[in-house]
Design a protein around this motif. Structure first.
Motif, PDB file in Angstrom:
ATOM      1  N   VAL A 383       0.866  -1.159  -0.076  1.00 50.81           N
ATOM      2  CA  VAL A 383       0.061   0.106   0.079  1.00 50.81           C
ATOM      3  C   VAL A 383       0.680   1.286   0.050  1.00 50.81           C
ATOM      4  N   LEU A 387       0.119   2.934  -3.182  1.00 54.44           N
ATOM      5  CA  LEU A 387      -0.997   4.062  -2.735  1.00 54.44           C
ATOM      6  C   LEU A 387      -0.342   5.046  -2.013  1.00 54.44           C
ATOM      7  N   SER A 389      -0.767   7.987  -1.240  1.00 54.43           N
ATOM      8  CA  SER A 389      -1.430   9.181  -0.645  1.00 54.43           C
ATOM      9  C   SER A 389      -2.507   8.489   0.118  1.00 54.43           C
ATOM     10  N   TRP A 390      -2.632   7.013   0.513  1.00 55.63           N
ATOM     11  CA  TRP A 390      -3.585   6.449   1.367  1.00 55.63           C
ATOM     12  C   TRP A 390      -2.808   6.495   2.775  1.00 55.63           C
ATOM     13  N   ARG A 391      -3.631   6.773   3.930  1.00 52.26           N
ATOM     14  CA  ARG A 391      -2.927   6.757   4.923  1.00 52.26           C
ATOM     15  C   ARG A 391      -3.432   5.532   5.814  1.00 52.26           C
ATOM     16  N   CYS A 403      -7.503   2.118   6.270  1.00 54.69           N
ATOM     17  CA  CYS A 403      -6.898   3.022   5.243  1.00 54.69           C
ATOM     18  C   CYS A 403      -7.775   4.165   5.094  1.00 54.69           C
ATOM     19  N   GLU A 404      -7.247   5.394   5.238  1.00 54.65           N
ATOM     20  CA  GLU A 404      -8.015   6.680   4.894  1.00 54.65           C
ATOM     21  C   GLU A 404      -7.519   7.163   3.585  1.00 54.65           C
ATOM     22  N   LEU A 405      -8.669   7.554   2.817  1.00 59.64           N
ATOM     23  CA  LEU A 405      -8.224   7.877   1.293  1.00 59.64           C
ATOM     24  C   LEU A 405      -8.357   9.297   1.256  1.00 59.64           C
ATOM     25  N   GLY A 410     -15.026   6.160  -1.238  1.00 63.00           N
ATOM     26  CA  GLY A 410     -14.949   4.564  -1.009  1.00 63.00           C
ATOM     27  C   GLY A 410     -15.989   3.604  -1.874  1.00 63.00           C
ATOM     28  N   SER A 438     -14.420   7.952   3.228  1.00 62.18           N
ATOM     29  CA  SER A 438     -12.960   8.229   3.002  1.00 62.18           C
ATOM     30  C   SER A 438     -12.300   6.853   3.480  1.00 62.18           C
ATOM     31  N   TYR A 462      -7.929   2.858  -8.188  1.00 59.68           N
ATOM     32  CA  TYR A 462      -7.902   3.982  -7.792  1.00 59.68           C
ATOM     33  C   TYR A 462      -7.343   5.088  -8.792  1.00 59.68           C
TER      34      TYR A 462
END
Length: 479
Positions: A383, A387, A389-391, A403-405, A410, A438, A462
């Protein structure tokens, strides 16, 4: 039910640096509030501070706050109720489809399935089944119904609690067909139709569905970025006086948080003051992945006010369908009465298998934990690489990353990902009251290669979505 009040001091903390950005201040404030509501960090049905209170707390003009509230009302995120002030809401276009899901009967061959947070069976189950089959003839002369469970299994479960410092007799153990069945029985035993049951948000949606089907009203308290918001929980308990609470304090599903011992003691005291019976799900207790010392069981802080739910579905195998409850002695008869209207006991052979596995757990579980730790790290690495930018916060145990987008997409991502060969559950499914658009839960139960390849499919999905491709989500069952 009376709207829950969100104090200005709490709201200003959630708003954080809302004024960073370009554009009118009222629009920046409205946008930050909209995202907090859409993501479930401010629950629908919460009463916001008055315009004057928020003006004083933020140090802005009254016009800024009034204009922000007006914009939220115009877009369906705020309503005005007589005697309740400004109450948060979700517009109809993003209302959650609560309870809408289907059994996972689709063919997943060739798909990367991120919907199920349950691993495959541990080695040794076939041997345990053979051993249990040898013991089965001893039980064939009985009717086979054991509403409380086989004594041999109840003794093993009770001994495990005693080892953790929670004195427990076999008479306090009730064996069930899984943790979800245990939750349903416990809720039915201690509540009546219309009672309030407190839960976390996000949380396991199938359990929330079970609570609602018992006729109870769910009172959801949002988790904070650091875990449980104890002041908010205490305030909600005081305001709503829930009859029961359902919580996951060991590697919470889906966030992975582990509640510290001091917070368990503080929350148990709050429940005791309000005479709220806590139902605490410990299904993920055995899955500590970093060798950390586990806090005492929640029930240690109020042995007579807590029902503890356990299961082998995550530690050994979901196919065994064996769970249990540790019940305070005064409640055992009431719980058994409630159980009689739902089923007459768990399967005998599976109970014998689980009793054998529990005797071997000191040799079985270390390899289970080591395998999951490798998979967790593989997923986290994939991840981070694919990805960025995903936190997410790397959990110390459990079975999933939360995971926070960057954007609340979502539900749309679910449909795009399925077309690209990956099955997902939108974060909104984990919110009892909607929002969390998100967020995405990613279990690390596939093998390491499958996790990396699956994340590659997610990254492509994504990228396609954020460039403008949108699709509706299907419903799925969640483990």
């Amino acid at each position: 039910m009376r709207a829950r009040y969100l104090p200005a001091s709490t709201l200003t903390g959630l708003l954080d640096e809302w004024a960073d950005g370009s554009g009118p201040a009222y629009r920046l404030l409205a946008e930050r509030l909209r995202l907090l509501i859409a993501d479930g960090r401010i629950m629908p049905g919460s009463r916001l501070p008055s315009e004057r209170e928020l003006t004083d707390a933020l140090g802005v003009s009254r016009t800024t706050v009034a204009s922000a509230y007006r914009e939220l009302r115009d877009n369906g995120y705020l309503t005005s109720r007589r005697g309740s002030g400004s109450v948060t809401a979700l517009p109809s276009k993003v209302e959650p489809e609560l309870g809408r899901h289907h059994a996972p009967g689709i063919d997943t061959e060739g798909l990367y399935d991120f919907t199920c947070a349950a691993p495959s069976a541990v080695p040794g189950i076939s041997t345990a089944v053979a051993s249990a089959a040898g013991d089965l003839p001893l039980h064939l002369a009985t009717p086979g119904y054991h509403p409380q469970g086989l004594p041999v299994l109840r003794s093993e479960i009770a001994a495990a609690y005693c080892e953790r410092g929670l004195p427990t007799s076999a008479d306090q153990i009730i064996v069930t067909a899984g943790a979800l069945a245990a939750t349903s029985i416990a809720v039915r035993a201690i509540t009546q139709i219309g009672d309030r049951v407190l839960t976390e948000s996000p949380t396991h949606p199938n359990s929330v569905d079970a609570i609602r089907r018992s006729g109870c009203r769910v009172v959801a308290v949002p988790m904070s970025p650091g875990g449980w918001d104890l002041p908010l929980l205490e305030a909600t308990i005081r305001q709503t006086a829930p009859r029961a609470a359902w919580l996951v304090v060991d590697f919470q599903n889906p966030t992975g948080f582990l509640m510290p011992a001091a917070d368990r003691q503080r929350l148990a005291r709050a429940f005791a003051r309000s005479r709220t019976t806590a139902i605490v799900d410990e299904t993920l207790f055995e899955l500590s992945l970093d060798g950390q010392e586990m806090p005492p069981p929640f029930a240690s802080y109020d042995p007579d006010g807590v029902i503890t739910v356990g299961s082998v579905s995550k530690s050994f195998w979901g196919g065994l369908r064996i769970g249990w409850m540790r019940v305070p002695e005064p409640l055992v008869a009431r719980v058994l009465d409630a159980r009689a209207s739902m089923d007459l006991g768990a399967p005998v052979l599976e109970q014998l298998v689980v009793a054998d596995l529990l005797r071997q757990r000191s040799t079985i579980l270390p390899e289970r934990r080591a395998s999951l730790a490798r998979r967790r790290d593989a997923l986290a690495g994939a991840v981070s690489a694919e990805l960025p930018s995903w936190r997410f916060r790397l959990p110390g145990g459990g079975l999933s990353l939360w995971c926070e987008l960057p954007e609340p997409v979502g539900s749309s991502l679910v449909g795009v990902a399925q077309r690209n060969g990956a099955l997902l559950v939108a974060g909104s499914r984990f919110s009892p009251d909607g929002g969390l658009e998100s967020f995405i839960r990613l279990p690390y139960t596939l093998d390491e290669e499958g996790l990396r390849e699956g994340v590659g499919r997610l990254a492509a999905s994504y990228a396609s979505l954020t460039s403008g491709s949108i699709a509706r989500r299907p419903g799925v069952m969640i483990a």
